[in-house]
Design a protein around this motif. Structure first.
Motif, PDB file in Angstrom:
ATOM      1  N   GLY A   1      36.625  31.040  53.336  1.00 53.25           N
ATOM      2  CA  GLY A   1      36.463  30.106  54.405  1.00 53.25           C
ATOM      3  C   GLY A   1      36.215  28.636  54.005  1.00 53.25           C
ATOM      4  N   PRO A   2      34.979  28.367  53.730  1.00 50.41           N
ATOM      5  CA  PRO A   2      34.552  26.864  53.672  1.00 50.41           C
ATOM      6  C   PRO A   2      35.036  26.100  52.163  1.00 50.41           C
ATOM      7  N   ALA A   3      35.523  27.104  51.179  1.00 53.95           N
ATOM      8  CA  ALA A   3      35.888  26.584  49.808  1.00 53.95           C
ATOM      9  C   ALA A   3      37.176  26.021  49.809  1.00 53.95           C
ATOM     10  N   ARG A   4      37.439  24.794  50.779  1.00 56.88           N
ATOM     11  CA  ARG A   4      38.906  24.407  50.819  1.00 56.88           C
ATOM     12  C   ARG A   4      39.155  23.525  49.801  1.00 56.88           C
ATOM     13  N   TRP A   5      38.106  23.194  48.948  1.00 57.61           N
ATOM     14  CA  TRP A   5      38.385  22.262  47.711  1.00 57.61           C
ATOM     15  C   TRP A   5      38.188  22.887  46.366  1.00 57.61           C
ATOM     16  N   VAL A   6      37.982  24.178  46.461  1.00 60.38           N
ATOM     17  CA  VAL A   6      37.829  25.148  45.397  1.00 60.38           C
ATOM     18  C   VAL A   6      39.305  25.675  45.023  1.00 60.38           C
ATOM     19  N   ASN A   7      39.996  25.238  43.920  1.00 57.80           N
ATOM     20  CA  ASN A   7      41.377  25.891  44.032  1.00 57.80           C
ATOM     21  C   ASN A   7      41.784  25.968  42.259  1.00 57.80           C
ATOM     22  N   GLY A   8      42.477  26.922  42.155  1.00 57.78           N
ATOM     23  CA  GLY A   8      42.932  27.178  40.750  1.00 57.78           C
ATOM     24  C   GLY A   8      41.656  27.486  39.930  1.00 57.78           C
TER      25      GLY A   8
ATOM     26  N   ASP B   1      49.020  23.689  51.256  1.00 56.50           N
ATOM     27  CA  ASP B   1      47.460  24.192  51.611  1.00 56.50           C
ATOM     28  C   ASP B   1      46.920  25.321  51.450  1.00 56.50           C
ATOM     29  N   ILE B   2      47.149  26.013  50.322  1.00 54.49           N
ATOM     30  CA  ILE B   2      46.831  27.294  50.282  1.00 54.49           C
ATOM     31  C   ILE B   2      46.075  27.351  49.128  1.00 54.49           C
ATOM     32  N   THR B   3      44.741  27.893  48.986  1.00 56.43           N
ATOM     33  CA  THR B   3      43.910  27.959  47.771  1.00 56.43           C
ATOM     34  C   THR B   3      44.276  29.151  47.096  1.00 56.43           C
ATOM     35  N   VAL B   4      44.210  29.274  45.815  1.00 51.61           N
ATOM     36  CA  VAL B   4      44.137  30.625  44.860  1.00 51.61           C
ATOM     37  C   VAL B   4      43.280  30.592  43.888  1.00 51.61           C
ATOM     38  N   ASN B   5      42.466  31.517  43.993  1.00 54.91           N
ATOM     39  CA  ASN B   5      41.234  31.480  43.082  1.00 54.91           C
ATOM     40  C   ASN B   5      41.067  33.240  42.625  1.00 54.91           C
ATOM     41  N   ALA B   6      40.325  33.341  41.656  1.00 53.62           N
ATOM     42  CA  ALA B   6      39.811  34.723  41.372  1.00 53.62           C
ATOM     43  C   ALA B   6      38.354  34.743  41.172  1.00 53.62           C
ATOM     44  N   VAL B   7      37.820  35.859  41.549  1.00 51.11           N
ATOM     45  CA  VAL B   7      36.252  36.217  41.424  1.00 51.11           C
ATOM     46  C   VAL B   7      36.221  37.011  40.085  1.00 51.11           C
ATOM     47  N   ALA B   8      35.262  36.664  39.330  1.00 47.06           N
ATOM     48  CA  ALA B   8      34.972  37.716  38.050  1.00 47.06           C
ATOM     49  C   ALA B   8      33.837  37.834  38.263  1.00 47.06           C
ATOM     50  N   PRO B   9      33.452  39.206  38.833  1.00 45.49           N
ATOM     51  CA  PRO B   9      32.191  39.880  38.994  1.00 45.49           C
ATOM     52  C   PRO B   9      31.717  40.227  37.434  1.00 45.49           C
ATOM     53  N   GLY B  10      30.464  40.229  37.173  1.00 46.63           N
ATOM     54  CA  GLY B  10      29.791  40.963  36.001  1.00 46.63           C
ATOM     55  C   GLY B  10      29.254  42.265  36.364  1.00 46.63           C
ATOM     56  N   PRO B  11      28.464  42.932  35.569  1.00 48.38           N
ATOM     57  CA  PRO B  11      28.132  44.354  36.011  1.00 48.38           C
ATOM     58  C   PRO B  11      27.710  44.398  37.384  1.00 48.38           C
ATOM     59  N   THR B  12      28.169  45.118  38.214  1.00 50.53           N
ATOM     60  CA  THR B  12      27.819  45.486  39.810  1.00 50.53           C
ATOM     61  C   THR B  12      27.842  47.052  39.952  1.00 50.53           C
ATOM     62  N   ALA B  13      26.704  47.075  40.756  1.00 49.73           N
ATOM     63  CA  ALA B  13      26.202  48.670  41.070  1.00 49.73           C
ATOM     64  C   ALA B  13      27.345  49.161  41.764  1.00 49.73           C
ATOM     65  N   THR B  14      28.352  49.549  41.260  1.00 46.60           N
ATOM     66  CA  THR B  14      29.716  50.221  42.135  1.00 46.60           C
ATOM     67  C   THR B  14      29.951  51.540  41.491  1.00 46.60           C
ATOM     68  N   ALA B  15      30.524  52.386  41.903  1.00 43.84           N
ATOM     69  CA  ALA B  15      30.796  53.401  41.292  1.00 43.84           C
ATOM     70  C   ALA B  15      31.997  53.235  40.233  1.00 43.84           C
ATOM     71  N   LEU B  16      32.815  52.220  40.289  1.00 42.98           N
ATOM     72  CA  LEU B  16      33.586  51.975  39.266  1.00 42.98           C
ATOM     73  C   LEU B  16      32.918  51.517  38.034  1.00 42.98           C
ATOM     74  N   PHE B  17      31.805  50.912  38.356  1.00 40.11           N
ATOM     75  CA  PHE B  17      31.006  50.384  36.921  1.00 40.11           C
ATOM     76  C   PHE B  17      30.042  51.565  36.378  1.00 40.11           C
ATOM     77  N   LEU B  18      29.307  52.293  37.408  1.00 37.76           N
ATOM     78  CA  LEU B  18      28.278  53.077  37.038  1.00 37.76           C
ATOM     79  C   LEU B  18      29.099  54.620  36.308  1.00 37.76           C
ATOM     80  N   ASP B  19      29.934  55.043  36.803  1.00 40.10           N
ATOM     81  CA  ASP B  19      30.595  56.168  36.325  1.00 40.10           C
ATOM     82  C   ASP B  19      30.957  56.099  34.850  1.00 40.10           C
TER      83      ASP B  19
END
Length: 236
Positions: free
Chosen positions: A219-226, A167-185
Motif C-alpha cells: 500500500g503506502p510504501a511507494r518509494w520503497v523499491n528494489g 510505476d510498479i514496486t518490486v521488493n522482498a520480505v525476509a522474515p527471521g524465525p517466525t512461529a509458523t509450522a514451516l519453522f517449528l516443525d
C-alpha cells in the motif's frame, strides 16, 4: 497471494483484505485451509477466492492470473509467499533430490509467478516476494533453503530495475524465525527457545508481524523499491 492458506501467507491474506484488497488465496494441496482463509475474509465482508496451482508450473501460473483477471478485473498486487524448507542437514549429507525439490518451489516458483506478475500487474501496483533472514544468519544445515532465497533476492532486485517506467514496486520480505509450522516443525524445543532469545526483542516473530510489512509494501510504501526488508526483530 501464493502460499496464502497457512502461516504468514494466511495472516497476510487477512491483513490485505482488511485494507480493502480482493484476494486470491493460492494453495498447492491444502484445499480445506484455503477455503477457511476465504471464509474468514468473506465473513467480514471482503472478497476472496481460492485457486489451486503449482507455482513452478508456468501453465498453471498463467491460468491463475487469467482466473484472477476474470474474477476481479485485473491484478494490482502479487505476494509470492509460497515456499518450502529443508530439515536442518549438513550440505555433505544432503541429496540432490532434496536440493532440486527446494529449488523447484522457491526459485522456479518465484520466477514463474514474478514473470506473470511483470506482464500483468497494473500501474501503481506492487510485486512482493519472500526471502529469508537465513541469507544473513547463514545457519548451518540450511544450504539449499538459503541458496534458494539468495536467488529470490537477486531476482527481486533485478526485476525492480527491469520494470523502470511502469510505476510498479518490486521488493522482498525476509522474515527471521517466525512461529509458523514451516519453522517449528522438526525443531527441538531448546533450539526454538534459543532462537527466540537471539533477537534483541527476545521472542519469535509472529505471522502478524510479517503481515504488517506485506501490507506496508502493498500500500503506502511507494518509494520503497528494489529492496530486501529484513523483518526479524534485530536478529541480523
Amino acid at each position: 497471494m501464493t502460499g496464502g492458506s497457512r502461516g504468514i501467507g494466511r495472516q497476510a491474506v487477512s491483513r490485505l483484505a482488511q485494507d480493502g484488497f480482493a484476494v486470491v488465496v493460492v494453495y498447492a494441496g491444502r484445499a480445506a485451509d484455503a477455503d477457511a482463509a476465504v471464509e474468514e475474509v468473506t465473513a467480514k465482508g471482503g472478497r476472496a477466492i481460492a485457486v489451486q496451482a503449482d507455482v513452478a508450473d508456468e501453465q498453471a501460473v498463467a491460468a491463475l492470473f487469467d482466473r484472477t483477471e476474470q474474477e476481479f478485473g485485473g491484478v494490482d498486487v502479487v505476494v509470492n509467499a509460497a515456499g518450502i524448507m529443508n530439515n536442518p542437514t549438513p550440505l555433505v549429507e544432503l541429496s540432490l533430490d532434496e536440493l532440486d525439490r527446494i529449488l523447484r518451489t522457491n526459485v522456479r516458483g518465484t520466477f514463474a509467478v514474478s514473470q506473470q506478475a511483470a506482464r500483468r500487474v497494473r500501474r501503481g501496483g506492487a510485486i512482493i516476494n519472500f526471502s529469508s533472514s537465513v541469507t544473513r544468519l547463514r545457519q548451518p544445515g540450511y544450504t539449499p533453503y538459503g541458496a534458494s532465497k539468495g536467488a529470490v533476492d537477486t531476482m527481486t532486485l533485478i526485476l525492480a530495475r527491469e520494470l523502470r517506467g511502469r510505476d510498479i514496486t518490486v521488493n522482498a520480505v525476509a522474515p527471521g524465525p517466525t512461529a509458523t509450522a514451516l519453522f517449528l516443525d522438526g525443531k527441538p524445543q531448546e533450539v526454538i527457545d534459543g532462537l527466540a532469545k537471539a533477537a534483541p526483542l527476545e521472542r519469535l516473530g509472529e505471522p502478524d508481524d510479517i503481515a504488517e510489512v506485506v501490507a506496508f509494501l502493498a500500500g503506502p510504501a511507494r518509494w520503497v523499491n528494489g529492496q530486501v526488508l529484513y523483518a526479524n526483530g534485530g536478529i541480523a
